[in-house]
Design a protein around this motif. Structure first.
Motif, PDB file in Angstrom:
ATOM      1  N   ARG A   1       0.802  -1.225   0.000  1.00  0.00           N
ATOM      2  CA  ARG A   1       0.000   0.000   0.000  1.00  0.00           C
ATOM      3  C   ARG A   1       0.837   1.280   0.000  1.00  0.00           C
ATOM      4  NH1 ARG A   1      -2.510  -2.931   4.062  1.00  0.00           N
ATOM      5  NH2 ARG A   1      -2.013  -1.380   5.667  1.00  0.00           N
ATOM      6  N   GLY A   2       2.128   1.158   0.212  1.00  0.00           N
ATOM      7  CA  GLY A   2       2.968   2.348   0.263  1.00  0.00           C
ATOM      8  C   GLY A   2       2.637   3.250   1.424  1.00  0.00           C
ATOM      9  N   VAL A   3       2.144   2.665   2.502  1.00  0.00           N
ATOM     10  CA  VAL A   3       1.724   3.432   3.678  1.00  0.00           C
ATOM     11  C   VAL A   3       2.821   3.415   4.739  1.00  0.00           C
ATOM     12  CG1 VAL A   3       0.081   3.498   5.592  1.00  0.00           C
ATOM     13  CG2 VAL A   3      -0.721   3.022   3.283  1.00  0.00           C
ATOM     14  N   ILE A   4       3.146   4.594   5.257  1.00  0.00           N
ATOM     15  CA  ILE A   4       4.092   4.671   6.374  1.00  0.00           C
ATOM     16  C   ILE A   4       3.323   4.402   7.655  1.00  0.00           C
ATOM     17  CG2 ILE A   4       5.762   6.078   7.604  1.00  0.00           C
ATOM     18  CD1 ILE A   4       5.947   7.865   5.151  1.00  0.00           C
ATOM     19  N   GLU A   5       3.613   3.294   8.292  1.00  0.00           N
ATOM     20  CA  GLU A   5       2.910   2.953   9.525  1.00  0.00           C
ATOM     21  C   GLU A   5       3.681   3.422  10.763  1.00  0.00           C
ATOM     22  OE1 GLU A   5       2.358  -1.099  11.819  1.00  0.00           O
ATOM     23  OE2 GLU A   5       0.983  -0.999  10.107  1.00  0.00           O
ATOM     24  N   HIS A   6       5.002   3.372  10.680  1.00  0.00           N
ATOM     25  CA  HIS A   6       5.804   3.693  11.854  1.00  0.00           C
ATOM     26  C   HIS A   6       7.047   4.446  11.417  1.00  0.00           C
ATOM     27  CE1 HIS A   6       6.267   2.286  16.220  1.00  0.00           C
ATOM     28  NE2 HIS A   6       7.203   3.188  16.033  1.00  0.00           N
ATOM     29  N   LYS A   7       7.283   5.580  12.051  1.00  0.00           N
ATOM     30  CA  LYS A   7       8.481   6.366  11.771  1.00  0.00           C
ATOM     31  C   LYS A   7       8.916   7.054  13.053  1.00  0.00           C
ATOM     32  CE  LYS A   7      10.356   9.912   8.686  1.00  0.00           C
ATOM     33  NZ  LYS A   7      10.059  10.875   7.602  1.00  0.00           N
ATOM     34  N   GLY A   8      10.215   7.048  13.298  1.00  0.00           N
ATOM     35  CA  GLY A   8      10.683   7.683  14.522  1.00  0.00           C
ATOM     36  C   GLY A   8      12.195   7.799  14.570  1.00  0.00           C
ATOM     37  N   TYR A   9      12.666   8.324  15.700  1.00  0.00           N
ATOM     38  CA  TYR A   9      14.089   8.546  15.911  1.00  0.00           C
ATOM     39  C   TYR A   9      14.471   8.174  17.336  1.00  0.00           C
ATOM     40  CZ  TYR A   9      13.873  11.759  11.849  1.00  0.00           C
ATOM     41  OH  TYR A   9      13.681  12.326  10.618  1.00  0.00           O
ATOM     42  N   PHE A  10      15.696   7.705  17.488  1.00  0.00           N
ATOM     43  CA  PHE A  10      16.361   7.623  18.781  1.00  0.00           C
ATOM     44  C   PHE A  10      17.624   8.459  18.702  1.00  0.00           C
ATOM     45  CE2 PHE A  10      14.060   3.537  19.045  1.00  0.00           C
ATOM     46  CZ  PHE A  10      13.536   3.618  20.330  1.00  0.00           C
ATOM     47  N   ALA A  11      18.039   9.007  19.840  1.00  0.00           N
ATOM     48  CA  ALA A  11      19.305   9.736  19.919  1.00  0.00           C
ATOM     49  C   ALA A  11      19.989   9.379  21.226  1.00  0.00           C
ATOM     50  CB  ALA A  11      19.065  11.244  19.837  1.00  0.00           C
ATOM     51  N   SER A  12      21.300   9.267  21.175  1.00  0.00           N
ATOM     52  CA  SER A  12      22.084   8.968  22.368  1.00  0.00           C
ATOM     53  C   SER A  12      22.972  10.165  22.694  1.00  0.00           C
ATOM     54  CB  SER A  12      22.945   7.723  22.152  1.00  0.00           C
ATOM     55  OG  SER A  12      23.747   7.459  23.282  1.00  0.00           O
ATOM     56  N   VAL A  13      23.010  10.500  23.981  1.00  0.00           N
ATOM     57  CA  VAL A  13      23.752  11.669  24.449  1.00  0.00           C
ATOM     58  C   VAL A  13      24.588  11.281  25.655  1.00  0.00           C
ATOM     59  CG1 VAL A  13      23.556  14.038  25.331  1.00  0.00           C
ATOM     60  CG2 VAL A  13      21.859  13.164  23.691  1.00  0.00           C
ATOM     61  N   ASP A  14      25.819  11.753  25.688  1.00  0.00           N
ATOM     62  CA  ASP A  14      26.675  11.558  26.853  1.00  0.00           C
ATOM     63  C   ASP A  14      26.647  12.815  27.704  1.00  0.00           C
ATOM     64  OD1 ASP A  14      28.890   9.994  28.280  1.00  0.00           O
ATOM     65  OD2 ASP A  14      29.866  11.914  27.897  1.00  0.00           O
ATOM     66  N   LEU A  15      26.350  12.649  29.001  1.00  0.00           N
ATOM     67  CA  LEU A  15      26.354  13.764  29.956  1.00  0.00           C
ATOM     68  C   LEU A  15      27.520  13.542  30.907  1.00  0.00           C
ATOM     69  CD1 LEU A  15      24.783  16.312  30.970  1.00  0.00           C
ATOM     70  CD2 LEU A  15      23.620  14.788  32.573  1.00  0.00           C
ATOM     71  N   SER A  16      28.388  14.513  31.022  1.00  0.00           N
ATOM     72  CA  SER A  16      29.643  14.306  31.748  1.00  0.00           C
ATOM     73  C   SER A  16      29.447  14.017  33.221  1.00  0.00           C
ATOM     74  CB  SER A  16      30.551  15.534  31.581  1.00  0.00           C
ATOM     75  OG  SER A  16      29.925  16.686  32.145  1.00  0.00           O
ATOM     76  N   GLN A  17      28.434  14.643  33.837  1.00  0.00           N
ATOM     77  CA  GLN A  17      28.203  14.391  35.261  1.00  0.00           C
ATOM     78  C   GLN A  17      26.757  14.706  35.596  1.00  0.00           C
ATOM     79  OE1 GLN A  17      31.025  17.115  37.076  1.00  0.00           O
ATOM     80  NE2 GLN A  17      29.513  18.736  37.182  1.00  0.00           N
ATOM     81  N   GLN A  18      26.320  14.186  36.747  1.00  0.00           N
ATOM     82  CA  GLN A  18      24.939  14.362  37.190  1.00  0.00           C
ATOM     83  C   GLN A  18      24.921  15.190  38.457  1.00  0.00           C
ATOM     84  OE1 GLN A  18      22.882  10.752  38.055  1.00  0.00           O
ATOM     85  NE2 GLN A  18      20.899  11.716  38.290  1.00  0.00           N
ATOM     86  N   ALA A  19      24.046  16.189  38.456  1.00  0.00           N
ATOM     87  CA  ALA A  19      23.922  17.028  39.644  1.00  0.00           C
ATOM     88  C   ALA A  19      23.071  16.341  40.697  1.00  0.00           C
ATOM     89  CB  ALA A  19      23.281  18.362  39.263  1.00  0.00           C
ATOM     90  N   THR A  20      23.227  16.770  41.919  1.00  0.00           N
ATOM     91  CA  THR A  20      22.376  16.291  43.002  1.00  0.00           C
ATOM     92  C   THR A  20      21.050  17.001  42.943  1.00  0.00           C
ATOM     93  OG1 THR A  20      24.298  15.912  44.399  1.00  0.00           O
ATOM     94  CG2 THR A  20      22.146  16.039  45.490  1.00  0.00           C
ATOM     95  N   VAL A  21      19.986  16.232  42.823  1.00  0.00           N
ATOM     96  CA  VAL A  21      18.650  16.826  42.660  1.00  0.00           C
ATOM     97  C   VAL A  21      17.858  16.670  43.935  1.00  0.00           C
ATOM     98  CG1 VAL A  21      16.527  16.746  41.336  1.00  0.00           C
ATOM     99  CG2 VAL A  21      18.700  16.280  40.202  1.00  0.00           C
TER     100      VAL A  21
END
Length: 321
Positions: free
Chosen positions: A301-321
């Protein structure tokens, strides 16, 4: 610390035959999809009560003022913060796997370590397979940072900045290490067809001379040119490589865009602490590592049923929340 960002399925209503305008590049689609998914997850984490004021987009004022803590709509999994949190009920595709063409494009981003490229590819493909509940993709295209197709140089019979220089042995080895992982996926039946993006004549010849499994696709961006340069067309025909065009950005998720998206400002998701301290959150240097785009099209049918993205990010450190 790692952050894993997801748009979920950006096709509203499950299926669509309406494609995005050709002028809209993937970076715009990616950022809009992430922002929309973040907002939807915030809403789901704290449903509006009767009497809540909503804005023009239908978002309850409580979503924005005060901001919902990111800890309520994200989750931690093996040291990686999923933004938003994983959906425990992954639906996957609605019909038989054989009814779909699943295409994946993997973008390695600038400033990532060569030694991490192979692992990044494996992580990205694993995320897509899990999201779609499949064990293979029909086409996997890999995009490398700093590699761009130069139309003018190709038309003149040269390869310009696309040429692999003898002074770049580390880059060559890194590309071949990633391609070795691609070849392994092909041999295991995970990637049925494989390809690269933005390879000019010289770079493509270099890959062909060293690869065991040759790329079947080369995806190039001709930008404002009306025609694909003859030299790359001749080489593709000679080597039986399918030549496709695209309008994706190589650096699909710049660092500044990412910080604005996750930050504590008015357009941010509040995952990061604001500089003035008004919004509590994570703190540190952000380094976007990779983005993967995936599309599942119903063949007959030429139908797009599912489309999306993932992204990976490195965070150098985590603050105290």
């Amino acid at each position: 610390m790692k952050l894993r960002l997801s748009t979920s399925n950006i096709i509203n209503g499950g299926t669509s035959i309406v494609r995005r305008p050709a002028s809209e590049k993937s970076n715009v689609e990616l950022v809009n999809g992430l922002r929309s998914n973040f907002t939807a997850s915030m809403e789901a984490s704290m449903p509006a009560e009767n009497g809540d004021v909503v804005d023009a987009a239908g978002i309850p004022s409580a979503i924005k003022h005060p901001r919902i803590p990111y800890t309520l709509w994200t989750n931690m999994d093996n040291g990686c913060l999923n933004v938003p949190g994983n959906n425990p009920e992954v639906l996957g595709l609605t019909e038989e796997r054989s009814d779909y063409d699943v295409t994946v494009k993997f973008f390695l981003l600038p400033k990532t370590l060569f030694s991490d490229w192979r692992r990044h590819l494996q992580d990205a493909i694993a995320a897509v397979l899990q999201e779609l509940s499949v064990d293979s993709v029909d086409l996997l295209i890999t995009s490398f940072p700093g590699v761009s197709f130069d139309v003018d140089s190709e038309e003149k019979g040269g390869c310009g900045s696309n040429k692999i220089q003898a002074t770049e042995p580390e880059l060559i080895d890194a590309i071949m290490d990633v391609w070795d992982a691609v070849e392994t996926m092909h041999l295991k039946g995970i990637a049925l067809k494989t390809g690269v993006a933005e390879f000019g004549c010289e770079r493509l010849k270099e890959l062909l001379s060293r690869a065991h499994h040759r790329p079947m696709v080369n995806q190039i961006n001709v930008r404002d040119a009306c025609e694909v340069p003859q030299p790359i067309m001749d080489l593709a025909k000679q080597e039986r490589i399918e030549l496709l065009t695209h309008n994706d950005c190589t650096n699909i998720l710049p660092q500044g865009t990412l910080r604005e998206l996750l930050g504590g400002g008015p357009n941010g998701a509040g995952v990061l602490a604001s500089p003035n301290g008004e919004t509590k959150g994570l703190d540190g240097d952000l380094n976007p590592e990779w983005v993967v785009k995936y599309t599942a099209v119903v063949r007959d049918r030429g139908v797009i049923e599912h489309k999306g993205y993932f992204a990976s990010v490195d965070l150098s450190q985590q603050a105290t929340v």
